[in-house]
Scaffold this active site. Structure first.
Site, PDB file in Angstrom:
ATOM      1  N   LEU A  45      25.695  23.429  31.861  1.00 26.09           N
ATOM      2  CA  LEU A  45      26.310  24.312  32.856  1.00 26.09           C
ATOM      3  C   LEU A  45      27.817  24.423  32.665  1.00 26.09           C
ATOM      4  O   LEU A  45      28.497  23.418  32.490  1.00 26.09           O
ATOM      5  CB  LEU A  45      25.995  23.781  34.259  1.00 26.09           C
ATOM      6  CG  LEU A  45      26.591  24.554  35.440  1.00 26.09           C
ATOM      7  CD1 LEU A  45      25.563  24.662  36.578  1.00 26.09           C
ATOM      8  CD2 LEU A  45      27.863  23.895  35.970  1.00 26.09           C
ATOM      9  N   LEU A  46      28.289  25.653  32.706  1.00 29.01           N
ATOM     10  CA  LEU A  46      29.728  25.948  32.732  1.00 29.01           C
ATOM     11  C   LEU A  46      30.090  26.302  34.165  1.00 29.01           C
ATOM     12  O   LEU A  46      29.356  27.029  34.824  1.00 29.01           O
ATOM     13  CB  LEU A  46      29.989  27.122  31.790  1.00 29.01           C
ATOM     14  CG  LEU A  46      31.303  27.908  31.844  1.00 29.01           C
ATOM     15  CD1 LEU A  46      31.531  28.598  30.485  1.00 29.01           C
ATOM     16  CD2 LEU A  46      31.353  28.945  32.953  1.00 29.01           C
ATOM     17  N   ASN A  47      31.235  25.777  34.652  1.00 30.62           N
ATOM     18  CA  ASN A  47      31.774  26.390  35.877  1.00 30.62           C
ATOM     19  C   ASN A  47      33.247  26.731  35.693  1.00 30.62           C
ATOM     20  O   ASN A  47      33.556  27.440  34.720  1.00 30.62           O
ATOM     21  CB  ASN A  47      31.378  25.657  37.166  1.00 30.62           C
ATOM     22  CG  ASN A  47      31.740  24.213  37.306  1.00 30.62           C
ATOM     23  OD1 ASN A  47      31.359  23.387  36.494  1.00 30.62           O
ATOM     24  ND2 ASN A  47      32.462  23.870  38.343  1.00 30.62           N
ATOM     25  N   ASP A  48      34.123  26.279  36.532  1.00 29.96           N
ATOM     26  CA  ASP A  48      35.483  26.843  36.595  1.00 29.96           C
ATOM     27  C   ASP A  48      36.237  26.891  35.254  1.00 29.96           C
ATOM     28  O   ASP A  48      36.189  25.926  34.497  1.00 29.96           O
ATOM     29  CB  ASP A  48      36.376  25.993  37.505  1.00 29.96           C
ATOM     30  CG  ASP A  48      35.731  25.600  38.801  1.00 29.96           C
ATOM     31  OD1 ASP A  48      34.624  26.045  39.078  1.00 29.96           O
ATOM     32  OD2 ASP A  48      36.359  24.816  39.532  1.00 29.96           O
ATOM     33  N   SER A 108      38.346  20.092  38.165  1.00 32.23           N
ATOM     34  CA  SER A 108      39.210  21.192  37.732  1.00 32.23           C
ATOM     35  C   SER A 108      40.699  20.866  37.794  1.00 32.23           C
ATOM     36  O   SER A 108      41.134  20.018  38.574  1.00 32.23           O
ATOM     37  CB  SER A 108      38.939  22.431  38.583  1.00 32.23           C
ATOM     38  OG  SER A 108      37.726  22.987  38.157  1.00 32.23           O
ATOM     39  N   ARG A 168      41.516  18.506  45.615  1.00 25.08           N
ATOM     40  CA  ARG A 168      41.319  18.662  44.167  1.00 25.08           C
ATOM     41  C   ARG A 168      41.929  19.952  43.618  1.00 25.08           C
ATOM     42  O   ARG A 168      42.391  20.803  44.352  1.00 25.08           O
ATOM     43  CB  ARG A 168      39.820  18.630  43.841  1.00 25.08           C
ATOM     44  CG  ARG A 168      38.979  19.604  44.628  1.00 25.08           C
ATOM     45  CD  ARG A 168      37.501  19.489  44.216  1.00 25.08           C
ATOM     46  NE  ARG A 168      36.654  20.307  45.061  1.00 25.08           N
ATOM     47  CZ  ARG A 168      35.923  19.836  46.077  1.00 25.08           C
ATOM     48  NH1 ARG A 168      35.891  18.551  46.363  1.00 25.08           N
ATOM     49  NH2 ARG A 168      35.203  20.667  46.814  1.00 25.08           N
ATOM     50  N   GLU A 224      39.317  25.723  47.541  1.00 21.00           N
ATOM     51  CA  GLU A 224      39.244  25.209  46.178  1.00 21.00           C
ATOM     52  C   GLU A 224      40.152  26.038  45.267  1.00 21.00           C
ATOM     53  O   GLU A 224      40.468  27.199  45.561  1.00 21.00           O
ATOM     54  CB  GLU A 224      37.796  25.262  45.666  1.00 21.00           C
ATOM     55  CG  GLU A 224      36.868  24.356  46.448  1.00 21.00           C
ATOM     56  CD  GLU A 224      35.495  24.170  45.801  1.00 21.00           C
ATOM     57  OE1 GLU A 224      35.008  23.036  45.755  1.00 21.00           O
ATOM     58  OE2 GLU A 224      34.899  25.164  45.361  1.00 21.00           O
TER      59      GLU A 224
HETATM   60  C1  FRU Z   1      34.873  24.775  42.116  1.00 26.02           C
HETATM   61  C2  FRU Z   1      34.768  23.257  42.046  1.00 26.02           C
HETATM   62  C3  FRU Z   1      36.148  22.613  42.086  1.00 26.02           C
HETATM   63  C4  FRU Z   1      35.891  21.303  41.420  1.00 26.02           C
HETATM   64  C5  FRU Z   1      34.903  21.677  40.341  1.00 26.02           C
HETATM   65  C6  FRU Z   1      33.916  20.613  39.993  1.00 26.02           C
HETATM   66  O1  FRU Z   1      33.753  25.405  41.586  1.00 26.02           O
HETATM   67  O2  FRU Z   1      33.960  22.771  43.096  1.00 26.02           O
HETATM   68  O3  FRU Z   1      36.691  22.510  43.380  1.00 26.02           O
HETATM   69  O4  FRU Z   1      37.049  20.724  40.898  1.00 26.02           O
HETATM   70  O5  FRU Z   1      34.218  22.819  40.812  1.00 26.02           O
HETATM   71  O6  FRU Z   1      33.133  21.010  38.906  1.00 26.02           O
END
Ligand code: FRU
Length: 488
Positions: A45-48, A108, A168, A224
């Site tokens: 999985l990719l996120n931020d 992040s 965070r 966030e």
């Molecule tokens: C946003 C988030 C950030 C956090 C990261 C964890 O999508 O929840 O706040 O640092 O993803 O993967």
């Protein structure tokens, strides 16, 4: 499918037999709906987007990565570089969550240049034996071997009084005098969201200044991924608030991301005088954007083309999500505009269509799977206009414009394999401030990104059609100059 127990989610990649990981990579590589020109994870999985920064001829862009499946678990930073924001080179995992303060994830953060080196600041996520969260903010720098070296102990080891451990996503920037600031997404102990600011002379030792004073002191339960920059004489504060209720066509996704435009901050004064919250993207899949300054001073934004807590038909192949295309931001007549970065014209291969056209009846213009479609000088002579892409007898993704209300609607109810209903419905709309006159659409194997009226409104979404669904069809009465470029 795996049972995603806590143990499975927090299993480090180093525990997995390399041949097992290779097989997973191969399964992902050959699976359907993989992107052709977007940043996507090799597995998992990719996120931020994280650590986005330009240095010495190269853009560095990292992303949040859980290697072992399409779920949120132990997060790494995966590293990509590019000379042109179009072609990206895979640099591999750069930040490994293997120290005590980031034992449950390198969350992040942002990038900055200091001492002629790429530096980052990120959130270390740690859970204790009772699964209580502890967060700290850690500085590091990119070594020549491609790994991030952490400067431990954490620069900001604890959450200040008055805030929960939902603290965070530090974004670091420097003012004209050379003073460093970082803004951090936070939750107050009364469970409302906000952003706090720290100051530093060396980007290693940080002093807490307090909260950014906005006009919206209670707006959601957590903010966030904050970002702040100045553009065309204005101060722009971007963030991703959680806990905003749907309101008309606004706030339709599980979480939002958007901005306040205001007067430039006069830090260390924390007062921010600004206008109301605006969403960045009216599509289905967009969250946690981050910006950087390009070599030529342009402000470039990249987002996560996904959201927390959603699942997609491609999850069964052990990967999820992508980053959006980079967008260049400007402020024109007080409004933020987002256009695809100009470098993206490099993606154009064959020209499939390029003519001024009079639409009078339903017509299929071209067939393409991965393409860019551009309409300029659009003039309607009927009340509405509609076109659909990735079309066959049973599938289509529909774009509809109502000239009377100026409402533009995207419908993905027949876009192919279904995205589960937890994604809050199958259509998204916006109301434009001017008649629709230009439109640019980027389509990849499983996504679209739409830019209306030269960057006035943008929408991103994932779709899961069959590879053979390729029709591009129009109905309504209008004239326009239409270009379609194959990008495959
Ligand atoms: C946003 C988030 C950030 C956090 C990261 C964890 O999508 O929840 O706040 O640092 O993803 O993967």
């Amino acid at each position: 499918m795996n049972q995603w127990t806590r143990e499975a989610r927090y299993r480090p990649l180093s525990d997995v037999d390399p041949s097992v990981y290779q097989a997973m990579k191969e399964e992902v590589r050959t699976s359907p709906w993989r992107f052709s020109y977007h940043i996507q994870p090799p597995t998992g999985l990719l996120n931020d987007p994280n650590g986005f920064v330009y240095h010495d001829g190269l853009y560095h862009l990292f992303y949040q990565w859980f290697p072992l499946g399409p779920v949120h678990g132990l997060k790494y930073w995966y590293h990509m570089t590019s000379k042109d924001l179009v072609h990206w080179f895979d640099e591999g995992a750069a930040l490994i969550p293997n120290d005590d303060p980031d034992s449950h994830g390198a969350y992040s953060g942002s990038g900055f240049i200091k001492d002629d080196q790429v530096h980052i600041m990120y959130t270390g996520n740690k859970r204790d034996a009772d699964w209580n969260r502890h967060t700290s903010q850690i500085v590091g720098h990119l070594r020549s071997d491609g790994r991030i070296e952490k400067h431990l102990p954490p620069a900001i080891p604890n959450v200040p009084a008055g805030y929960t451990e939902h603290f965070r996503d530090p974004k670091v920037f420097q003012d004209a005098s050379g003073t460093w600031y970082c803004i951090i997404g936070a939750q107050r102990i009364d469970l409302t969201g906000c952003t706090v600011i720290y100051q530093s002379q060396d980007a290693e030792h940080w002093t807490f200044l307090g909260e950014l004073q906005t006009n919206n002191p209670t707006f959601g339960y957590m903010w966030e991924c904050p970002d702040y920059f100045e553009l065309d004489g204005k101060g722009v504060f971007l963030f991703s608030p959680q806990g905003i209720e749907p309101d008309g066509t606004n706030y339709q996704n599980i979480f939002q991301s958007g901005y306040f435009i205001g007067e430039p901050l006069a830090l260390p004064d924390l007062t921010f005088t600004h206008e109301s919250f605006q969403e960045l993207d009216f599509g289905f899949d967009f969250y946690a954007p981050q910006t950087t300054e390009a070599a030529d001073g342009r402000r470039i934004l990249v987002g996560w083309m996904g959201l927390p807590d959603i699942s997609y038909p491609s999850d069964i192949y052990n990967w999820a999500h992508a980053l959006t295309l980079p967008r260049e931001l400007t402020i024109e007549q007080g409004q933020l505009r987002q256009r695809p970065v100009r470098e993206l014209t490099q993606l154009r291969k064959e020209t499939l269509f390029d003519e001024t056209i009079l639409f009078e009846q339903d017509v299929t213009i071209a067939e393409a799977e991965i393409f860019e479609l551009m309409m300029t000088d659009l003039k309607l002579s009927s009340d509405s206009f509609r076109f659909s892409i990735r079309q066959d007898a049973t599938e289509e993704t529909v774009f509809h414009y109502d000239a009377v209300s100026r409402q533009f609607t995207i419908d993905r109810s027949r876009s192919g394999a279904e995205v589960p209903a937890e994604t809050f419905g199958t259509s998204r709309s916006t109301v434009l401030t001017k008649d629709l006159h230009t439109l640019r659409l980027f389509v990849d194997r499983s996504s679209f990104e739409l830019f209306l009226n030269d960057g006035e409104a943008v929408a991103s979404g994932r779709i899961f059609p069959k590879a053979s669904s390729r029709g591009i069809a129009f109905s309504g009465e209008a004239t326009a100059h239409l270009s379609i470029f194959d990008l495959s």
